[in-house]
Design an enzyme around this catalytic site. Structure first.
Site, mmCIF file in Angstrom:
data_model
loop_
_atom_site.group_PDB
_atom_site.id
_atom_site.type_symbol
_atom_site.label_atom_id
_atom_site.label_comp_id
_atom_site.label_asym_id
_atom_site.label_seq_id
_atom_site.Cartn_x
_atom_site.Cartn_y
_atom_site.Cartn_z
ATOM 1 N N GLU A 193 1.586 -1.231 -0.174
ATOM 2 C CA GLU A 193 0.080 -0.472 -0.340
ATOM 3 C C GLU A 193 0.788 0.945 -0.244
ATOM 4 O OE1 GLU A 193 -1.835 3.079 0.726
ATOM 5 O OE2 GLU A 193 -1.828 2.587 2.693
ATOM 6 N N CYS A 231 -2.384 8.801 3.743
ATOM 7 C CA CYS A 231 -1.772 7.915 2.038
ATOM 8 C C CYS A 231 -3.109 8.601 1.390
ATOM 9 C CB CYS A 231 -2.040 6.672 2.664
ATOM 10 S SG CYS A 231 -3.586 5.647 3.074
#
Length: 337
Positions: free
Chosen positions: A92, A126
């Site tokens: 990720e 993120c």
């Protein structure tokens, strides 16, 4: 953690820049495990160190699955190390997230969502909003409101009520934030904000005002993710053009569109729309639905956490065939007397 629910022991290595949350979580998990009959020791282990520690974990055959969150650069290194030993990894990585603002959108909630997504946690998330793609017909009246709203945000100690913008993680983050607008100005961009804040904030930290950069979508700096509160603003004329702008960056984590046109919303979340792992309508890019699979495409790595089937990545898959007869059936119906 999904891994623990699947019966896997976990070795957790946090960023060397932010180990305290990991230490606190480790203490809570070990306290719970200590009260469980039959829980083995070292069910949940914590190691703190620099990138060399993470590299050792990625290279070790004793770690069958590596789940890594971080930069694209870090993800490439992990993927190479794990792939070299034919292990498995869940990545990720970068999130250069975009939001399309259509003329039919309700601008007040859209403004709140954009401000929160762009400036929350000082842009160090993120799913932070990095790119705003706004219809040309509404840009001139929306952009001043956006700049004013970001300028009015309180910057300081995030433990205090009403503070949305806390400190940057370190001096390196400030250097990177300075470099991005400087590079943008070479592309004839207009820049608002981005100054360092030194008064009215705790000593020893690095505090900054969020920055807004009006810039062409094809400027090279736009394709890079700067982990700081910088919001690039682009304009568009057609939705197809907006989707093209949105999908033009290497990363593909989170995305959003604000529109009251059902056809635009359906197109955005269709295979012809956003190429991200997360595509939202009339809600911002930051945060995630707890029941949904979290992760992205392209340079974001393709991994998924959470969601109804994320547990499968943490299990060892096996196929079993059991013969209870006294005969020996052979494959493809082959007979052997």
């Amino acid at each position: 953690m999904i891994a623990l629910l699947c019966g896997d022991p976990v070795i957790w290595k946090p960023s060397e820049k932010a180990p305290l949350c990991a230490i606190a979580a480790h203490q809570m998990v070990t306290a719970v495990a200590a009260g469980m009959d039959g829980a083995p020791p070292a069910l949940f282990s914590l190691v703190v160190g620099d990138a060399s520690v993470g590299g050792a974990l990625a290279a070790s055959p004793a770690v069958p699955l590596v789940s890594a969150t971080g930069s694209v650069r870090m993800g490439r290194a992990v993927a190479i190390a794990v792939g070299h030993r034919l292990g498995r990894c869940i990545l990720e990585l970068g999130g250069n997230n975009g939001l399309i603002l259509a003329p039919s959108a309700d601008l007040d909630p859209a403004l709140r969502a954009i401000v929160f997504a762009a400036a929350g946690t000082a842009g160090q998330r993120c799913t932070t909003l990095r790119r705003l793609i706004v219809r040309r017909s509404i840009k001139e009246r929306f952009l001043p409101r956006l700049v004013q709203s970001l300028d009015q945000l309180k910057v300081g100690n995030p433990l205090e009520s009403g503070v949305l913008v806390g400190p940057l993680i370190d001096e390196g983050a400030w250097i990177g934030m300075q470099g991005a607008p400087a590079e943008a100005r070479k592309a004839a961009a207009h820049v608002w904000g981005g100054q360092r804040v030194v008064e009215g904030v705790p000593a020893g930290g690095i505090y900054v005002r969020p920055a807004v950069v009006e810039i062409s979508a094809d400027a090279p700096i736009v394709a890079e993710e700067t982990f700081a509160p910088i919001l690039y603003v682009h304009e568009y004329d057609t939705l197809e053009q907006a989707i093209g702008i949105h999908n033009s960056v290497p990363q593909g984590l989170s995305s959003a569109i604000f529109t009251n046109d059902l056809r635009e919303a359906e197109l955005f979340i269709s295979p012809a729309g956003s190429d991200c792992g997360i595509a939202n309508v009339n809600i911002g890019t930051s945060g995630a639905e707890i029941g949904g699979a979290f992760g992205g495409e392209k340079a974001t790595g393709g991994g998924r956490e959470s969601g109804s089937d994320a547990w499968k990545a943490y299990m060892r898959r096996a196929t079993n065939t059991i013969n209870f007869s006294g005969a020996l059936p052979l494959a493809q119906g082959i007979r052997s007397e």
